[in-house]
Motif scaffolding. Sequence first.
Motif, PDB file in Angstrom:
ATOM      1  N   GLU A  59       0.902  -1.093   0.136  1.00  0.00           N
ATOM      2  CA  GLU A  59       0.003   0.184   0.103  1.00  0.00           C
ATOM      3  C   GLU A  59       0.788   1.083   0.075  1.00  0.00           C
ATOM      4  OE1 GLU A  59      -3.400   2.377   2.771  1.00  0.00           O
ATOM      5  OE2 GLU A  59      -2.631   0.425   3.354  1.00  0.00           O
ATOM      6  N   PHE A  60       0.409   2.310  -0.882  1.00  0.00           N
ATOM      7  CA  PHE A  60       1.241   3.541  -0.824  1.00  0.00           C
ATOM      8  C   PHE A  60       0.381   4.439  -1.247  1.00  0.00           C
ATOM      9  CE2 PHE A  60       4.112   6.878  -2.145  1.00  0.00           C
ATOM     10  CZ  PHE A  60       5.344   6.669  -1.394  1.00  0.00           C
ATOM     11  N   SER A  61       0.255   5.625  -0.378  1.00  0.00           N
ATOM     12  CA  SER A  61      -0.801   6.363  -0.670  1.00  0.00           C
ATOM     13  C   SER A  61      -0.234   8.261  -0.372  1.00  0.00           C
ATOM     14  CB  SER A  61      -1.920   6.390  -0.194  1.00  0.00           C
ATOM     15  OG  SER A  61      -2.025   6.436   1.146  1.00  0.00           O
ATOM     16  N   LEU A  62      -0.667   9.107  -0.727  1.00  0.00           N
ATOM     17  CA  LEU A  62      -0.508  10.207  -0.338  1.00  0.00           C
ATOM     18  C   LEU A  62      -1.604  11.036  -0.250  1.00  0.00           C
ATOM     19  CD1 LEU A  62       1.920  12.397   0.001  1.00  0.00           C
ATOM     20  CD2 LEU A  62       2.036  13.159  -2.366  1.00  0.00           C
ATOM     21  N   GLY A  63      -1.978  11.904   0.821  1.00  0.00           N
ATOM     22  CA  GLY A  63      -3.010  12.417   1.155  1.00  0.00           C
ATOM     23  C   GLY A  63      -2.986  13.890   1.626  1.00  0.00           C
ATOM     24  N   LEU A  64      -4.256  14.799   1.403  1.00  0.00           N
ATOM     25  CA  LEU A  64      -4.462  16.120   2.095  1.00  0.00           C
ATOM     26  C   LEU A  64      -5.402  16.053   2.934  1.00  0.00           C
ATOM     27  CD1 LEU A  64      -3.823  19.033   1.915  1.00  0.00           C
ATOM     28  CD2 LEU A  64      -5.415  19.163  -0.077  1.00  0.00           C
ATOM     29  N   GLU A  65      -5.342  16.667   4.029  1.00  0.00           N
ATOM     30  CA  GLU A  65      -6.424  16.831   4.941  1.00  0.00           C
ATOM     31  C   GLU A  65      -6.736  18.138   5.359  1.00  0.00           C
ATOM     32  OE1 GLU A  65      -5.767  12.519   7.726  1.00  0.00           O
ATOM     33  OE2 GLU A  65      -4.705  14.499   8.276  1.00  0.00           O
ATOM     34  N   ILE A  66      -7.867  18.306   5.497  1.00  0.00           N
ATOM     35  CA  ILE A  66      -8.379  19.844   6.020  1.00  0.00           C
ATOM     36  C   ILE A  66      -9.195  19.687   7.121  1.00  0.00           C
ATOM     37  CG2 ILE A  66      -9.578  21.976   5.330  1.00  0.00           C
ATOM     38  CD1 ILE A  66      -9.149  20.965   2.111  1.00  0.00           C
ATOM     39  N   PHE A  67      -8.598  20.204   8.344  1.00  0.00           N
ATOM     40  CA  PHE A  67      -9.402  20.110   9.440  1.00  0.00           C
ATOM     41  C   PHE A  67     -10.206  21.316   9.627  1.00  0.00           C
ATOM     42  CE2 PHE A  67      -5.226  17.923  10.751  1.00  0.00           C
ATOM     43  CZ  PHE A  67      -5.809  16.580  10.237  1.00  0.00           C
ATOM     44  N   ASN A  68     -11.328  21.229  10.118  1.00  0.00           N
ATOM     45  CA  ASN A  68     -12.239  22.417  10.476  1.00  0.00           C
ATOM     46  C   ASN A  68     -12.554  23.131   9.137  1.00  0.00           C
ATOM     47  OD1 ASN A  68     -14.083  24.413  11.638  1.00  0.00           O
ATOM     48  ND2 ASN A  68     -12.665  25.408  12.903  1.00  0.00           N
ATOM     49  N   LEU A  69     -13.103  22.432   7.930  1.00  0.00           N
ATOM     50  CA  LEU A  69     -13.182  22.697   6.626  1.00  0.00           C
ATOM     51  C   LEU A  69     -13.984  24.215   6.382  1.00  0.00           C
ATOM     52  CD1 LEU A  69     -13.160  22.106   3.713  1.00  0.00           C
ATOM     53  CD2 LEU A  69     -15.184  21.064   3.789  1.00  0.00           C
ATOM     54  N   PHE A  70     -14.852  24.311   7.218  1.00  0.00           N
ATOM     55  CA  PHE A  70     -15.757  25.796   7.243  1.00  0.00           C
ATOM     56  C   PHE A  70     -15.126  26.744   8.292  1.00  0.00           C
ATOM     57  CE2 PHE A  70     -18.702  22.062   5.966  1.00  0.00           C
ATOM     58  CZ  PHE A  70     -18.573  22.457   4.520  1.00  0.00           C
ATOM     59  N   ASN A  71     -14.090  26.482   8.828  1.00  0.00           N
ATOM     60  CA  ASN A  71     -13.438  27.401   9.711  1.00  0.00           C
ATOM     61  C   ASN A  71     -14.482  28.033  10.678  1.00  0.00           C
ATOM     62  OD1 ASN A  71     -11.176  28.817  10.596  1.00  0.00           O
ATOM     63  ND2 ASN A  71     -11.597  30.744   9.271  1.00  0.00           N
ATOM     64  N   ASN A  72     -15.253  26.867  11.498  1.00  0.00           N
ATOM     65  CA  ASN A  72     -16.229  27.559  12.499  1.00  0.00           C
ATOM     66  C   ASN A  72     -15.332  27.750  13.803  1.00  0.00           C
ATOM     67  OD1 ASN A  72     -18.608  26.964  10.819  1.00  0.00           O
ATOM     68  ND2 ASN A  72     -18.014  24.842  11.073  1.00  0.00           N
ATOM     69  N   GLN A  73     -15.814  28.791  14.381  1.00  0.00           N
ATOM     70  CA  GLN A  73     -15.351  29.203  15.811  1.00  0.00           C
ATOM     71  C   GLN A  73     -16.031  28.257  16.816  1.00  0.00           C
ATOM     72  OE1 GLN A  73     -15.622  33.471  15.825  1.00  0.00           O
ATOM     73  NE2 GLN A  73     -13.366  33.491  15.762  1.00  0.00           N
ATOM     74  N   ASN A  74     -15.418  27.395  17.453  1.00  0.00           N
ATOM     75  CA  ASN A  74     -16.063  26.621  18.507  1.00  0.00           C
ATOM     76  C   ASN A  74     -15.380  26.840  19.921  1.00  0.00           C
ATOM     77  OD1 ASN A  74     -17.793  25.077  16.780  1.00  0.00           O
ATOM     78  ND2 ASN A  74     -16.093  23.961  15.789  1.00  0.00           N
ATOM     79  N   ALA A  75     -16.167  27.104  20.856  1.00  0.00           N
ATOM     80  CA  ALA A  75     -15.556  27.597  22.203  1.00  0.00           C
ATOM     81  C   ALA A  75     -15.821  26.165  22.948  1.00  0.00           C
ATOM     82  CB  ALA A  75     -16.358  28.668  22.786  1.00  0.00           C
TER      83      ALA A  75
END
Length: 820
Positions: free
Chosen positions: A770-786
């Motif tokens: 297995e060999f893979s390369l990925g891109l991850e985007i955390f908090n895609l919509f840039n929500n402000q969570n407290a």
Amino acid sequence: MKNSIVFLVFSLFSVVAFSQKARVKGVILDEFKNPIENVTVKANEKVTVTNENGFYIIEIPANQKVVIVFSHQSFKNSTVSVELKTNEDFELNPVLNSKIEQMGELVITSNSKKRIDGVTTIDPVIIRMIPGANAGIENIIKTLPGVYSNNELSTSYAVRGGNYDENLVYVNEIEVYRPFLIRSGQQEGLSFTNTDMVENVDFSAGGFQSKYGDKLSSVLDITYRNPKRFKAGLEASLLGGSLTAEGVSKNQKWSNITGVRYRDNSLLVNSQETETNFKPTFFDVQTLLNFNASTKWNFSFLGNISQNKYNYQPLSRQTNFGTVSEPIALLVFYEGQEKDNYLTLFGAGKAVYQYNEKNKLKFIASAYHTQEQEYYDILAQYRLGEVDANIGSETFGDVVYTRGIGSQLTHARNDLDALIANAEVKGFHELNQKSQIEWGAKFTLEDIRDRIVEWEVIDSAGFSLPNPILDYQNDQPYNPYVGPLAPYQDVRATNYTRINRFSGYVQWNYRGKIGTHSYWLNTGIRGHQWQVDADGRPKGDIQMTFSPRVQFAFKPDWDKDMMFRLSGGLYHQPPFYRELRDYDGVVQTNVKAQQSFHLVLSGDYSFKMWTRPFKLVSEAYYKNITDVNTYTIDNVRIRYRANNEATAYAYGFDARLNGEFVPGTESWFSFGYMQTEENQNNKGFIARPTDQRLKFGVLFQDYMPNIPNLKLYLNLVYNTGLPGGSPSYADPYNYQLRLNDYRRADVGFSFVFKDEKIKSSKTWLKPFNEFSLGLEIFNLFNNQNAITNTWVRDVYTKSQYGIPNYMTTRVFNLKLIARL
């Protein structure tokens, strides 16, 4: 085409079907448990042979009965019938006999027992692929109904009104523990569980059996892999990396899997509002060693070394809040730093004695040692002011008028040294084909040495604020202050605590029929005795609890594949060390066990839609809780009152629909409604700190039809706001504020160069499975969570402002996966 449109919102890709496969693998042995080479394994048109170690692997169609034939010229044939789900790996280790041909079909349905028990099983492949700021098992658990968490940096989670301390976690039947002094999610670093070593994950959100320990909320039961051949894996990203290797000896008696992990949360912490110099190192090594001594004896050792160093130097922060017409900002400048260190050593030995086919004994011994220190001196000087909201102004966005100024000095010198040792024996006895008996007995020794020194001084406009618990009024400069000079908060205590525990259980499983309908009954009881001995305080009383529990599952003989379950009983949680320590940091030796009566009614329906398998699981539950040990939560730190002063209840409804929304991939949609309230000293019911009313979760997988190498993984969570907008020292009856709703979307894109389904002829890929390369985007919509509020006073209006402490913003991460 119609079906793919439904999921366009989540994936933005179309859907095409490809073949649904599963795999069967294992080692073929003779009567003397020696591996057999060159055994022919045939399933439909697929044929393979075993290697010199007797190992084989064969691919079969999923979701249908498949007959597998094992044949060798020196042995009689063996025939087995299996039925597996898509992408499932099933281990089958047949024993060939030279005299007797095994003609009777053995029909295997891999998840039937777990379905009866009401256990949710999670595929380890999903755990490794789904993105998250703190990816792993807990990241997936948080998408399930009934599980709540508003902190993406933490592995902590709450289940159906419970808190973070009310969940059982087992690895290979060995209980694991959380650190004691952790205050915030960004200090946690790594979960105990190494996902690259995991073979099976089972989760129960309530109504679990007597064989599981004494907690009120949930059970997470994890099994690590027992290797069958050499494998190695590497994962690397901007957040750290891991390396895993596993192998087996030539005679198949010895096997080992070892994992090394490193994590750096700088990428996430630097996305927060507070500008910092942040130098963390989170590192651990885990190993599982197995030895098959004979056909009757198996020995294993699980070891873990973990060291987390958390160095944190805040510099500045600006938080904008208020309304559009009246925007307000908090500006903070910091001096000082925090240095934390957590060193954990864990080791466990396990021996399994199978003295015949119907009787088995297990002997388990484990030791957990943690040394933790938490040192910080941080001075925060703040300005609270009005923001220029005039778009055409040269000072747009700047603070133009200061309402209040002040400073806050926090100090801590906390040290903890804890040793927890366990010795346990378990038995399993099959009485006949319909009933079994399980039992266990366990001794636990907890030896904990703890020093806590924390204080906080708050100055507002040059006037020191007194401790809010003291009944003194400070209205300087109009009248002189004549009360005592005391920090705003001050906790000082030294505790040397020893707890001896004896616990055990016995349970009976029975399978029967009512006409043509099938039913399963599990009934059992747990017992727990403990005594707390704390230096300098009277020795605690010897306390004991008994917890009867029962599960009943019924599968009607209908055309539709449905099953119904009813479970309930008493669940006790004898106090652990954190629950014994009150707000002043002093251990109270006679804290009682919290008691909860559970009632869970559930049903699941397995069906096919678009010719693909799906399952709908729904559960309604009710909990009545007495002798409640009330608490407050600040980020992930829980502080108990240690007085059993309240009663509480929780009820709700959970539902989850999972299946192959996209052919060959598992996804699910979950929903939960829950209400939990407590009544302290008969003052009336108010929301508990974990009263999170609504929850929606989505875990979705997809791929591009024209580019099957490109895959998408989506993780969506929506939770309504938690009660937590009040200061931890305040009377909860005076503060019932809630934080804003928690909304988060994490998405991952992965280009797979090679795996089990996608082959490649490129030379440089030949060594890899297995060999893979990925891109991850955390908090895609840039929500402000407290996660909490910081409370600041306006000296002019004498108002208090709750300034939200926001979590991470949008973050990008690159990820590489390579496996041999």
